[in-house]
Design a protein around this motif. Structure first.
Motif, mmCIF file in Angstrom:
data_model
loop_
_atom_site.group_PDB
_atom_site.id
_atom_site.type_symbol
_atom_site.label_atom_id
_atom_site.label_comp_id
_atom_site.label_asym_id
_atom_site.label_seq_id
_atom_site.Cartn_x
_atom_site.Cartn_y
_atom_site.Cartn_z
ATOM 1 N N LYS A 10 0.886 -1.077 -0.083
ATOM 2 C CA LYS A 10 0.002 0.111 -0.019
ATOM 3 C C LYS A 10 0.792 1.247 -0.098
ATOM 4 O O LYS A 10 0.480 2.336 -0.560
ATOM 5 N N ASN A 11 2.145 1.253 0.695
ATOM 6 C CA ASN A 11 2.797 2.647 0.721
ATOM 7 C C ASN A 11 3.398 2.928 -0.724
ATOM 8 O O ASN A 11 3.402 3.968 -0.860
ATOM 9 N N HIS A 12 3.224 2.063 -1.785
ATOM 10 C CA HIS A 12 3.716 2.277 -3.000
ATOM 11 C C HIS A 12 2.637 2.949 -3.734
ATOM 12 O O HIS A 12 2.621 3.885 -4.732
ATOM 13 N N MET A 13 1.386 3.032 -3.261
ATOM 14 C CA MET A 13 0.207 3.588 -3.824
ATOM 15 C C MET A 13 0.219 4.985 -3.317
ATOM 16 O O MET A 13 -0.352 5.872 -3.905
ATOM 17 N N GLN A 14 0.647 5.072 -1.926
ATOM 18 C CA GLN A 14 0.830 6.470 -1.216
ATOM 19 C C GLN A 14 2.070 7.504 -1.477
ATOM 20 O O GLN A 14 2.001 8.599 -1.308
ATOM 21 N N ALA A 15 3.048 6.672 -2.240
ATOM 22 C CA ALA A 15 4.117 7.465 -2.231
ATOM 23 C C ALA A 15 4.100 8.553 -3.286
ATOM 24 O O ALA A 15 3.302 8.467 -4.301
ATOM 25 N N ALA A 16 4.910 9.840 -3.063
ATOM 26 C CA ALA A 16 4.695 10.837 -4.020
ATOM 27 C C ALA A 16 6.229 11.276 -4.376
ATOM 28 O O ALA A 16 6.857 12.177 -4.048
ATOM 29 N N PRO A 17 6.487 10.482 -5.356
ATOM 30 C CA PRO A 17 7.954 10.773 -5.954
ATOM 31 C C PRO A 17 8.011 12.007 -6.503
ATOM 32 O O PRO A 17 7.004 12.599 -7.244
ATOM 33 N N LYS A 18 9.389 12.859 -6.401
ATOM 34 C CA LYS A 18 9.350 14.121 -6.889
ATOM 35 C C LYS A 18 9.568 14.191 -8.497
ATOM 36 O O LYS A 18 9.157 15.109 -9.362
ATOM 37 N N LEU A 19 9.877 13.230 -9.201
ATOM 38 C CA LEU A 19 9.977 13.024 -10.551
ATOM 39 C C LEU A 19 8.909 13.039 -11.208
ATOM 40 O O LEU A 19 8.945 13.123 -12.835
ATOM 41 N N GLU A 20 7.854 12.510 -10.966
ATOM 42 C CA GLU A 20 6.638 12.369 -11.607
ATOM 43 C C GLU A 20 5.302 12.510 -10.771
ATOM 44 O O GLU A 20 5.042 12.400 -9.666
ATOM 45 N N ARG A 21 4.076 13.388 -11.261
ATOM 46 C CA ARG A 21 3.128 13.687 -10.583
ATOM 47 C C ARG A 21 2.126 12.395 -10.392
ATOM 48 O O ARG A 21 1.436 12.405 -9.636
ATOM 49 N N VAL A 22 2.293 11.258 -11.213
ATOM 50 C CA VAL A 22 1.173 10.311 -11.043
ATOM 51 C C VAL A 22 2.133 9.113 -10.422
ATOM 52 O O VAL A 22 3.007 8.706 -11.159
ATOM 53 N N PRO A 23 2.029 8.731 -9.255
ATOM 54 C CA PRO A 23 3.198 7.613 -8.568
ATOM 55 C C PRO A 23 2.930 6.482 -9.609
ATOM 56 O O PRO A 23 3.992 5.830 -9.753
ATOM 57 N N ALA A 24 1.717 5.982 -10.002
ATOM 58 C CA ALA A 24 1.667 4.833 -10.823
ATOM 59 C C ALA A 24 2.435 4.671 -12.024
ATOM 60 O O ALA A 24 3.205 3.755 -12.446
ATOM 61 N N LEU A 25 2.333 5.870 -12.684
ATOM 62 C CA LEU A 25 3.266 6.053 -13.901
ATOM 63 C C LEU A 25 4.806 5.967 -13.548
ATOM 64 O O LEU A 25 5.564 5.694 -14.488
ATOM 65 N N TYR A 26 5.161 6.849 -12.513
ATOM 66 C CA TYR A 26 6.398 6.684 -12.198
ATOM 67 C C TYR A 26 6.827 5.319 -11.773
ATOM 68 O O TYR A 26 8.147 4.931 -12.495
ATOM 69 N N LEU A 27 6.151 4.288 -11.211
ATOM 70 C CA LEU A 27 6.578 3.052 -11.055
ATOM 71 C C LEU A 27 6.780 2.447 -12.193
ATOM 72 O O LEU A 27 7.465 1.448 -12.497
ATOM 73 N N ALA A 28 5.938 2.329 -13.135
ATOM 74 C CA ALA A 28 6.048 1.758 -14.620
ATOM 75 C C ALA A 28 7.098 2.391 -15.342
ATOM 76 O O ALA A 28 7.795 1.500 -16.256
ATOM 77 N N SER A 29 7.133 3.747 -15.322
ATOM 78 C CA SER A 29 8.464 4.265 -16.232
ATOM 79 C C SER A 29 9.805 3.713 -15.308
ATOM 80 O O SER A 29 10.858 3.806 -16.101
ATOM 81 N N THR A 30 9.789 3.666 -14.141
ATOM 82 C CA THR A 30 10.932 3.068 -13.766
ATOM 83 C C THR A 30 11.329 1.715 -13.958
ATOM 84 O O THR A 30 12.504 1.398 -14.439
ATOM 85 N N LEU A 31 10.567 0.854 -14.220
ATOM 86 C CA LEU A 31 10.754 -0.451 -14.675
ATOM 87 C C LEU A 31 10.968 -0.391 -16.290
ATOM 88 O O LEU A 31 11.914 -0.999 -16.785
#
Length: 412
Positions: free
Chosen positions: A174-195
Motif C-alpha cells: 500500500k505504501n507504493h500507492m501513497q508514495a509521492a516521488p518528485k519526478l512524476e506527478r502520477v505515482p503509478a506512472l512513475y513506478l511503470a516508467s522506472t521499470l
C-alpha cells in the motif's frame, strides 16, 4: 427459371441487409469517460487482524451466508482524478508544492480480489475501469502465500492489459500507492516508467504481466517478478528478482544477480557496472558492461541433463582509483578481462544454485530439455513438478569470456 432467380435475389438482399445492420450497431459497450473511475494502480496486502470488523456486509451477510475461507486481504487502488492527469510532455513535471493531487487512493478489505473490488465499487459512483491499469504491487508476505486468486481475477478481466507491470514489494504494498516521488506527478506512472527505463538501460529483463503468466504456465520454466522497495524521498529501488515455484514466491535475488540472469539469457544492451580488483587488490577499476551474448546447450550425462553456458560480455573501463594503473597496457587489459570473467562465473554459479535450492527454474532450462531432448523429457520428466525435482541436481559448465572494448580518453 424466373422463380429461381427471384429466390437468389432475395437471399442476396437478406445477406446485404444483415451485414448492413451489423455496421449500424455502433459501439455496443460505449461508456462516457465521466462515468468511469480509471484505475492506474492496485496494491494487495495481507489484511491486519482488525480487518474483519471493518468489512461491510456487501457480498454476504455475517452468519447468514458462508464467506470464503481465505484470509482477508487489503486492496488499495490509485484512481485518476479527472482533469488532473498531465496530457503531454510539457505537463509531466514533478510534484511540487502547490501542485494539485492527480490521484485518489482508496483501500478496502475483502476475502478475495473480486470481493474487495465489490466492496470498493460500493463506495464509488463511476464504474471501475482497468483499461489504463499500469502497475499491480503485491506485498512479499502475500506473494509467499500464493497469488493464484490474483492471477485468476486478472486473467478473467478483459480490460487488464498484458503489458501492465506486476511487482513484489518489500514491506507494505500500500505504501507504493501513497508514495509521492518528485519526478512524476502520477505515482503509478512513475513506478511503470522506472521499470520501463530499467529494461531500456539493460538493468532488468522485459517481464510484463503477460510474460510472467506465459512463463509460469510452462512445464520447464518458472516465473519471476521485479522486487522493489521504497527508499528515501519516496523513490523506488529495484532490489532484485522475486522468483516463484508455481504461484508461490520462494526467494529473491540480490540486485547485482539480475545482471547474472541477463548474462545467462544474453540480453542486450548491458547496463550494469562492476568493480574489478587488479594486482595486490589495492587497485581497482570500474567497468561498464555494454553488450552480452550467450548460448546454452544441453546433453544427457549419466542419466541427467547437463548444461553448457557460453557467455560473452563486452566492457568499457570507466574509472580507476589510482593514476599508477596503466590501462593503456595490453597486459593490464587482459588481467581486467580475466578478472571480470572470474567474477561473472562466480555470479552465475551463485544465482543458479540459489534457484536450484528452491526448485525454481526461472531460466527455462527445462524448456530447452523439452525442445532438444524430447525423448528424455517424455520418459523421465513429463510434468513441471518432476522437472523441479530434477532441476535441483542438474549440472553446469560455464564458459565465460570478456573483452575490453574501450578505455576512455583523457586530455593532457
Amino acid at each position: 427459371m424466373s422463380t429461381r432467380i427471384s429466390v437468389n435475389q432475395n437471399v442476396k438482399f437478406m445477406i446485404v441487409l444483415l451485414l448492413s445492420c451489423s455496421l449500424l450497431t455502433g459501439c455496443w459497450d460505449r461508456m462516457e469517460i465521466e462515468e468511469r473511475a480509471v484505475v492506474l494502480g492496485i496494491s494487495i496486502d495481507t489484511a491486519d487482524k482488525d480487518a474483519e470488523a471493518r468489512e461491510d456486509e456487501i457480498s454476504h451477510l455475517r452468519g447468514k451466508y458462508p464467506a470464503p475461507k481465505q484470509e482477508l486481504i487489503q486492496l488499495s487502488v490509485q484512481i485518476a482524478l479527472p482533469g488532473r492527469i498531465p496530457l503531454g510532455p510539457g505537463e509531466g513535471g514533478g510534484s511540487g508544492e502547490g501542485e494539485q493531487e492527480t490521484v485518489w487512493v482508496l483501500d478496502v478489505v475483502g476475502h478475495t480480489v473480486d470481493d474487495a473490488m465489490m466492496n470498493l465499487q460500493q463506495q464509488i459512483s463511476g464504474k471501475l475501469f482497468f483499461g489504463h491499469l499500469r502497475v499491480i504491487v503485491v506485498s512479499e508476505e502475500f506473494a509467499r502465500k500464493g497469488i493464484e486468486n490474483l492471477n485468476d481475477y486478472l486473467h478473467r478481466n478483459a480490460e487488464v492489459r498484458r503489458m501492465a507491470w506486476l511487482m513484489i514489494s518489500k514491506g507494505k504494498a500500500k505504501n507504493h500507492m501513497q508514495a509521492a516521488p518528485k519526478l512524476e506527478r502520477v505515482p503509478a506512472l512513475y513506478l511503470a516508467s522506472t521499470l520501463d527505463d530499467a529494461v531500456k538501460h539493460g538493468k532488468f529483463p522485459s517481464n510484463y504481466i503477460g510474460t510472467f503468466w506465459s512463463n509460469s504456465s510452462k512445464k520447464g520454466q518458472e516465473g519471476f517478478l521485479p522486487y522493489i522497495k521504497i527508499m528515501k524521498g519516496d523513490n523506488v529501488e529495484i532490489s532484485g528478482m522475486a522468483f516463484f515455484k508455481g504461484a508461490k514466491m520462494v526467494g529473491v535475488t540480490k540486485p547485482i544477480e539480475i545482471a547474472g540472469y541477463l548474462v545467462i539469457k544474453g540480453i542486450s544492451p548491458a547496463g550494469y557496472r562492476g568493480i574489478i580488483h587488479i594486482g595486490d587488490d589495492s587497485q581497482v577499476v570500474t567497468i561498464h558492461a555494454t553488450n552480452r551474448e550467450s548460448e546454452i546447450k544441453v546433453d544427457i550425462k549419466n542419466g541427467m541433463p547437463h548444461f553448457t553456458i557460453t557467455a560473452t560480455t563486452e566492457i568499457n573501463i570507466e574509472e580507476k582509483n589510482s593514476d599508477t594503473i596503466p590501462v593503456d597496457n595490453s597486459k593490464i587489459l587482459e588481467e581486467i578481462a580475466r578478472e571480470n570473467e572470474r567474477s561473472i562465473t562466480e555470479l552465475l554459479i551463485g544465482l543458479i544454485q540459489k534457484t536450484q535450492k528452491k526448485e525454481s527454474d526461472i531460466f527455462g532450462f527445462g524448456e530447452l530439455v523439452r525442445a532438444k531432448e524430447p525423448s528424455y523429457w517424455k520418459s523421465h520428466v513429463k510434468s513441471a513438478e518432476q522437472w523441479g525435482e530434477i532441476y535441483k541436481n542438474v549440472t553446469f559448465d560455464y564458459r565465460v569470456t570478456s573483452k575490453v572494448r574501450r578505455i576512455g580518453m583523457k586530455a593532457e
